[in-house]
Design an enzyme around this catalytic site. Structure first.
Site, mmCIF file in Angstrom:
data_model
loop_
_atom_site.group_PDB
_atom_site.id
_atom_site.type_symbol
_atom_site.label_atom_id
_atom_site.label_comp_id
_atom_site.label_asym_id
_atom_site.label_seq_id
_atom_site.Cartn_x
_atom_site.Cartn_y
_atom_site.Cartn_z
ATOM 1 N N LYS A 38 0.856 -1.192 0.000
ATOM 2 C CA LYS A 38 0.000 0.000 0.000
ATOM 3 C C LYS A 38 0.891 1.242 0.000
ATOM 4 O O LYS A 38 2.011 1.165 0.514
ATOM 5 C CB LYS A 38 -0.960 -0.015 1.188
ATOM 6 C CG LYS A 38 -0.290 -0.131 2.583
ATOM 7 C CD LYS A 38 0.107 1.184 3.157
ATOM 8 C CE LYS A 38 1.116 1.079 4.265
ATOM 9 N NZ LYS A 38 1.859 2.311 4.475
ATOM 10 N N TYR B 273 -3.897 4.242 6.583
ATOM 11 C CA TYR B 273 -4.369 3.307 7.624
ATOM 12 C C TYR B 273 -5.659 3.808 8.266
ATOM 13 O O TYR B 273 -6.554 3.024 8.588
ATOM 14 C CB TYR B 273 -3.313 3.122 8.717
ATOM 15 C CG TYR B 273 -2.153 2.245 8.338
ATOM 16 C CD1 TYR B 273 -2.279 0.858 8.323
ATOM 17 C CD2 TYR B 273 -0.918 2.788 8.020
ATOM 18 C CE1 TYR B 273 -1.200 0.039 7.990
ATOM 19 C CE2 TYR B 273 0.162 1.981 7.694
ATOM 20 C CZ TYR B 273 0.014 0.604 7.680
ATOM 21 O OH TYR B 273 1.075 -0.196 7.357
#
Lengths: 370, 370
Positions: free
Chosen positions: B136, B221
């Site tokens: 990511k 996140y």
């Protein structure tokens, strides 16, 4: 407020205690009850549950004394006379309240009514030559608040806002540590204030009486918390509203608002105000060198605090006892509290509330000029 | 990963353990190491510090196996061959990488490069007929991410995003409790993700390579945390940026962004993304009947969690070990994870990041369509 034994037990657990102590009572005051300085003689106006809490807390005050009561309900005045030993001559109805100007035994009136009545009662108290303490929020908006400030100035009486947290020892210890650089450059404050409100028919959910919803009542703690924890005045605000129960929270009564404040240093505050959730009441301050957390941060019960260096082990105090003793010194001796509690302070928070409501509608960043 | 003794000690302390266990390994797998099902044979591409962490964690995997390495640095390939017992025939430079299509002993390539290289390497891996796992953020933006999804679909290979938290046991237990109504109606999520970034010359602070700043790396996140903790897709976003160190965080590289997400149910998320502070890493989910907290919430070390009912006493797992074993099942056995980790999931987060950057500039609420 403290037993000697409890005091001595607790003092041993807190090395930092003495530095905070001056904001509550002097050592000798606590130990001997020998205080013989000036005493602020206070009448409470609006005898609801919060006034009862204040009255009970004032039984332990040294520098403030509950001496009068003002209510629209004759039976409450009778009850208070017996419960708090208040002479009948110091009791007033809302009709007879203006006669308080002829009563030399009352110095100040603490207005604890629904928000919409703060301004009219504060103006009447000022006209009667009495100092005014007004529960938060100061007024329905900044304009009203400024009128109150001006009226009290003109009448040569003091106007204070009932910000009890401004005297809370753990809060003040964090402010002290921030001021000496313990947390480094301050960058972030997160305030989560709210609770699940009950009875939908109460005045707090009535736009006419409350002037808004959760923001006026509980969100305001995050607003002034952001200011006193960061130690600057914000220059912009953004806000987003959500409402999951429009039947309970009618037009103009906010249920949940997220808001963000920007400060000149680049620090930001991110806050939640809500009437729809419990399990909140947390302040978190973060800097480049450390953090501070208060949780609970504003409730009536014990405030718990910790920093990057560990728990803050301070005496638990009854907020309203400390508040009223300190306000007595502010009014009678011109004491300057570490965090202001004057009318101008209340107006600043009202300006922010006005801007939050404006930002919710505009969807834009609103500039603040405090 | 676990010793038998440690496992037995820990299992006795957690009544809820067994319900979470299927997401890590089966009881018999752990106890006997007798697994003889399909194994995903993985090459790591980009042999930096995070790849080393993944490689170490994969030593404890049952269903995934580190078998290959791709790097632009010949010495790193030599080191990895000896350190991780990788045959030379499974090692590639960036120039020779496309020849991996002729290697029947590698099933998947895990791309762990600077963000700007995710797309080109993912496309090359897909062209070579290899499944792709991509760190990511999936790409520099949603458009790039969608190209990757489309390319992998066309090549008939799977595309996953390295979302290790999507397999974390305490996180999944909170999601389970939310799904059965333990927290009542979900109203609020607060995500605070960030850290104080070091070396100003690193690629993460280079707009060309990183595509942005803290948001691309650590703010993401809070974005996917908001989605999996609340369990809905957001429909709007607002965002505010602040920058206290413009020398370190240049144009297009965000230091600190506050952002807010609104969800169809009326729930809201309030999040912080920053490269300028530590002491963060907290997720807080609140509903009408209770709360859940993860703190730390996303760090590599043990995640700690609690709800209104108390602490979550679960096994601590090595995130990347669990992730790679679970991803093996997703790729080889079409297992559907509780929280998706496919390319589409990555694109959703990129759409939100695109909208956050847009909202920072516009100062307005931006609509999301995931």
């Amino acid at each position: 407020m403290y037993s000697r034994r409890k005091f001595l037990l607790q003092i041993s657990s807190s090395a930092a205690l003495m530095s905070a102590f001056p904001i509550t009572k002097s050592f000798s005051e606590v130990m001997s009850n020998s205080y013989d300085g000036p005493v602020l003689r206070v009448a409470l106006l609006g005898l609801g549950s919060y006034a009862t809490r204040v009255a009970n807390a004032m039984q332990s005050c040294t520098r403030a004394k509950l001496v009068g009561a003002v209510s629209g309900t004759p039976q409450k005045l009778k009850d208070w006379q017996s419960k708090f030993n208040i002479p009948e001559k110091n009791c007033y109805s809302y009709d007879t309240f203006d006669q308080i100007k002829n009563n030399p035994d009352i110095d100040a009136v603490y207005v604890i009514t629904p928000n919409s009545l703060h301004r009219p009662f504060a103006l009447r108290a000022a006209s009667a030559g009495k100092h005014v303490i007004c529960e938060k929020p100061l007024a329905l908006n900044a304009k009203e608040g400024q009128e109150m400030v001006d009226a009290c100035k003109k009448a040569n009486v003091k106007l204070l806002v009932g910000y009890r947290m401004h005297f809370e020892p753990k809060t003040l210890e964090i402010i002290r540590q921030r001021n000496v650089g313990t947390f480094g450059k301050i960058l972030y404050f997160n305030g989560q204030t709210g609770f699940t409100i009950g009875d939908p028919s109460q005045w707090r959910l009535n736009k006419e009486l409350a002037g808004g919803g959760a923001m006026m009542d509980i969100g305001i703690y995050s607003i002034n918390g952001a200011r006193y924890m960061i130690g600057e005045e914000p220059t912009w605000v953004t806000a987003q509203e959500t409402k999951t129960d429009p039947a309970k929270f009618k037009e103009g009564v906010d249920e949940t608002i997220l808001f963000q404040l920007g400060f000149p240093s680049g620090a930001v505050a991110s806050c939640l105000s809500t009437y729809a959730m419990s399990n909140l009441d947390r302040f978190f301050l973060n800097g480049t060198k450390g953090f501070a957390e208060l949780k609970p941060s504003t409730g009536y019960g014990p405030i718990e605090g910790r920093t990057s260096s560990g728990e803050l082990n301070f005496l638990h105090v009854t907020h309203q006892t400390v508040q009223m003793d300190e306000m007595a010194s502010v009014i009678l001796e011109n004491k300057k509290p570490i965090v202001p509690v004057d009318g101008e302070e209340g107006v600043k928070d009202m300006k922010i509330i006005d801007a939050i409501y404006k930002a919710v509608k505009s969807g834009k960043k609103e500039t603040l000029s405090l």
